[in-house]
Design a protein around this motif. Structure first.
Motif, PDB file in Angstrom:
ATOM      1  N   ALA A  16       0.838  -1.205   0.000  1.00  0.00           N
ATOM      2  CA  ALA A  16       0.000   0.000   0.000  1.00  0.00           C
ATOM      3  C   ALA A  16       0.873   1.255   0.000  1.00  0.00           C
ATOM      4  O   ALA A  16       0.546   2.244  -0.667  1.00  0.00           O
ATOM      5  N   ILE A  17       1.985   1.227   0.715  1.00  0.00           N
ATOM      6  CA  ILE A  17       2.907   2.369   0.750  1.00  0.00           C
ATOM      7  C   ILE A  17       3.490   2.608  -0.643  1.00  0.00           C
ATOM      8  O   ILE A  17       3.592   3.754  -1.096  1.00  0.00           O
ATOM      9  N   HIS A  18       3.860   1.528  -1.335  1.00  0.00           N
ATOM     10  CA  HIS A  18       4.360   1.681  -2.707  1.00  0.00           C
ATOM     11  C   HIS A  18       3.329   2.389  -3.580  1.00  0.00           C
ATOM     12  O   HIS A  18       3.673   3.275  -4.362  1.00  0.00           O
ATOM     13  N   VAL A  19       2.082   1.998  -3.454  1.00  0.00           N
ATOM     14  CA  VAL A  19       1.022   2.562  -4.282  1.00  0.00           C
ATOM     15  C   VAL A  19       0.746   4.005  -3.878  1.00  0.00           C
ATOM     16  O   VAL A  19       0.750   4.909  -4.724  1.00  0.00           O
ATOM     17  N   LEU A  20       0.502   4.245  -2.606  1.00  0.00           N
ATOM     18  CA  LEU A  20       0.139   5.582  -2.138  1.00  0.00           C
ATOM     19  C   LEU A  20       1.229   6.607  -2.425  1.00  0.00           C
ATOM     20  O   LEU A  20       0.940   7.728  -2.844  1.00  0.00           O
ATOM     21  N   PHE A  21       2.492   6.222  -2.228  1.00  0.00           N
ATOM     22  CA  PHE A  21       3.588   7.165  -2.395  1.00  0.00           C
ATOM     23  C   PHE A  21       4.252   7.079  -3.775  1.00  0.00           C
ATOM     24  O   PHE A  21       5.256   7.730  -4.029  1.00  0.00           O
ATOM     25  N   GLY A  22       3.678   6.264  -4.673  1.00  0.00           N
ATOM     26  CA  GLY A  22       4.127   6.221  -6.055  1.00  0.00           C
ATOM     27  C   GLY A  22       5.536   5.693  -6.256  1.00  0.00           C
ATOM     28  O   GLY A  22       6.271   6.198  -7.102  1.00  0.00           O
ATOM     29  N   CYS A  23       5.908   4.660  -5.511  1.00  0.00           N
ATOM     30  CA  CYS A  23       7.260   4.107  -5.596  1.00  0.00           C
ATOM     31  C   CYS A  23       7.279   2.845  -6.464  1.00  0.00           C
ATOM     32  O   CYS A  23       6.525   1.909  -6.194  1.00  0.00           O
ATOM     33  N   ALA A 101      -9.259   0.907   6.053  1.00  0.00           N
ATOM     34  CA  ALA A 101     -10.214   2.015   6.018  1.00  0.00           C
ATOM     35  C   ALA A 101      -9.988   2.910   4.799  1.00  0.00           C
ATOM     36  O   ALA A 101     -10.906   3.597   4.354  1.00  0.00           O
ATOM     37  N   PHE A 102      -8.773   2.895   4.270  1.00  0.00           N
ATOM     38  CA  PHE A 102      -8.434   3.731   3.118  1.00  0.00           C
ATOM     39  C   PHE A 102      -8.507   2.974   1.792  1.00  0.00           C
ATOM     40  O   PHE A 102      -8.338   3.565   0.732  1.00  0.00           O
ATOM     41  N   ALA A 103      -8.750   1.676   1.842  1.00  0.00           N
ATOM     42  CA  ALA A 103      -8.594   0.812   0.676  1.00  0.00           C
ATOM     43  C   ALA A 103      -9.446   1.225  -0.520  1.00  0.00           C
ATOM     44  O   ALA A 103      -9.011   1.062  -1.656  1.00  0.00           O
ATOM     45  N   ASP A 104     -10.618   1.750  -0.298  1.00  0.00           N
ATOM     46  CA  ASP A 104     -11.496   2.087  -1.416  1.00  0.00           C
ATOM     47  C   ASP A 104     -11.550   3.584  -1.717  1.00  0.00           C
ATOM     48  O   ASP A 104     -12.343   4.013  -2.548  1.00  0.00           O
ATOM     49  N   ARG A 105     -10.709   4.345  -1.063  1.00  0.00           N
ATOM     50  CA  ARG A 105     -10.680   5.790  -1.305  1.00  0.00           C
ATOM     51  C   ARG A 105      -9.786   6.096  -2.500  1.00  0.00           C
ATOM     52  O   ARG A 105      -8.750   5.475  -2.685  1.00  0.00           O
ATOM     53  N   PRO A 106     -10.159   7.060  -3.319  1.00  0.00           N
ATOM     54  CA  PRO A 106      -9.314   7.422  -4.463  1.00  0.00           C
ATOM     55  C   PRO A 106      -7.931   7.906  -4.014  1.00  0.00           C
ATOM     56  O   PRO A 106      -7.810   8.623  -3.020  1.00  0.00           O
ATOM     57  N   LEU A 107      -6.909   7.493  -4.747  1.00  0.00           N
ATOM     58  CA  LEU A 107      -5.539   7.868  -4.394  1.00  0.00           C
ATOM     59  C   LEU A 107      -5.345   9.381  -4.398  1.00  0.00           C
ATOM     60  O   LEU A 107      -4.692   9.917  -3.498  1.00  0.00           O
ATOM     61  N   ASP A 108      -5.901  10.069  -5.382  1.00  0.00           N
ATOM     62  CA  ASP A 108      -5.708  11.513  -5.423  1.00  0.00           C
ATOM     63  C   ASP A 108      -6.318  12.180  -4.187  1.00  0.00           C
ATOM     64  O   ASP A 108      -5.773  13.144  -3.649  1.00  0.00           O
ATOM     65  N   GLU A 109      -7.424  11.642  -3.698  1.00  0.00           N
ATOM     66  CA  GLU A 109      -8.068  12.162  -2.485  1.00  0.00           C
ATOM     67  C   GLU A 109      -7.173  11.934  -1.255  1.00  0.00           C
ATOM     68  O   GLU A 109      -6.996  12.822  -0.426  1.00  0.00           O
ATOM     69  N   LEU A 110      -6.627  10.714  -1.143  1.00  0.00           N
ATOM     70  CA  LEU A 110      -5.748  10.410  -0.009  1.00  0.00           C
ATOM     71  C   LEU A 110      -4.496  11.284  -0.039  1.00  0.00           C
ATOM     72  O   LEU A 110      -4.066  11.805   0.998  1.00  0.00           O
ATOM     73  N   GLU A 141      -4.270   7.356 -12.308  1.00  0.00           N
ATOM     74  CA  GLU A 141      -4.768   8.483 -13.082  1.00  0.00           C
ATOM     75  C   GLU A 141      -6.287   8.507 -13.066  1.00  0.00           C
ATOM     76  O   GLU A 141      -6.905   9.552 -13.148  1.00  0.00           O
ATOM     77  N   GLN A 142      -6.903   7.331 -12.942  1.00  0.00           N
ATOM     78  CA  GLN A 142      -8.359   7.254 -12.889  1.00  0.00           C
ATOM     79  C   GLN A 142      -8.866   7.495 -11.470  1.00  0.00           C
ATOM     80  O   GLN A 142     -10.057   7.503 -11.239  1.00  0.00           O
ATOM     81  N   GLY A 143      -7.956   7.662 -10.509  1.00  0.00           N
ATOM     82  CA  GLY A 143      -8.370   7.926  -9.139  1.00  0.00           C
ATOM     83  C   GLY A 143      -8.812   6.695  -8.385  1.00  0.00           C
ATOM     84  O   GLY A 143      -9.569   6.799  -7.438  1.00  0.00           O
ATOM     85  N   SER A 144      -8.366   5.510  -8.789  1.00  0.00           N
ATOM     86  CA  SER A 144      -8.763   4.291  -8.095  1.00  0.00           C
ATOM     87  C   SER A 144      -8.165   4.253  -6.698  1.00  0.00           C
ATOM     88  O   SER A 144      -7.126   4.818  -6.444  1.00  0.00           O
ATOM     89  N   GLY A 145      -8.818   3.544  -5.811  1.00  0.00           N
ATOM     90  CA  GLY A 145      -8.328   3.399  -4.450  1.00  0.00           C
ATOM     91  C   GLY A 145      -7.261   2.325  -4.337  1.00  0.00           C
ATOM     92  O   GLY A 145      -6.945   1.633  -5.305  1.00  0.00           O
ATOM     93  N   LEU A 146      -6.731   2.156  -3.148  1.00  0.00           N
ATOM     94  CA  LEU A 146      -5.690   1.169  -2.895  1.00  0.00           C
ATOM     95  C   LEU A 146      -6.181  -0.246  -3.170  1.00  0.00           C
ATOM     96  O   LEU A 146      -5.431  -1.092  -3.620  1.00  0.00           O
ATOM     97  N   ASN A 147      -7.462  -0.510  -2.915  1.00  0.00           N
ATOM     98  CA  ASN A 147      -8.014  -1.851  -3.093  1.00  0.00           C
ATOM     99  C   ASN A 147      -8.077  -2.281  -4.549  1.00  0.00           C
ATOM    100  O   ASN A 147      -8.015  -3.453  -4.856  1.00  0.00           O
TER     101      ASN A 147
END
Length: 155
Positions: A16-23, A101-110, A141-147
């Motif tokens: 999830a950290i890789h995804v959220l922080f774009g690594c 709790a964050f899994a379905d939230r859009p990445l750009d929002e987080l 780019e589509q704003g998908s969540g972590l899930n």
């Protein structure tokens, strides 16, 4: 390499950290993900040390080799410093223990909520997981969540 059962929660958080922080999942991306983890999340140094001391993690490091790891750390210093500066500007550290709790939230929002500014990586830098990164980039780019993102397989 299969994941050790005792590390599954840690690996899910790391993914999830890789995804959220774009690594990316190449060696430079792994190093930067560790810096984001240490400075931009609620993961404790004790927990990071526990994972880093695990036999599976040490085996991966042995395969990489000390020289290559050291040289990649040196080349990564500018990014490491940028990450540290950017984590100091975050509104708060990202609470890893609440990943579900964050899994379905859009990445750009987080990223906006926590004031996360990504560190750019060149697509040509290579590394493992190039196809997965294309999926991650397309989906973020589509704003998908972590899930919604595919699993990355690394340690």
């Amino acid at each position: 390499m299969p994941k050790a059962p005792e590390l599954l929660n840690d690996m899910d958080a790391h993914d999830a950290i890789h995804v959220l922080f774009g690594c990316p999942t190449n060696l430079a991306g792994e190093i930067v993900a560790h810096i984001w983890t240490a400075f931009g999340t609620t993961v404790s140094i004790k927990d990071m040390r526990r994972v880093n001391q695990h036999r599976d993690h040490r085996q991966v490091l042995e395969q990489i080799g000390h020289r290559k790891l050291f040289l990649t750390w040196i080349r990564s210093l500018p990014r490491i410093l940028k990450v540290i500066i950017r984590t100091k500007k975050m509104k708060s550290r990202w609470p890893v223990e609440e990943v579900d709790a964050f899994a379905d939230r859009p990445l750009d929002e987080l990223r906006k909520e926590f004031s996360i500014r990504l560190i750019p990586f060149d697509p040509g830098e290579g590394g493992s997981g190039g196809a997965a990164l294309r999926n991650l980039n397309r989906k973020t780019e589509q704003g998908s969540g972590l899930n919604a993102l595919p699993r990355v397989s690394h340690f």
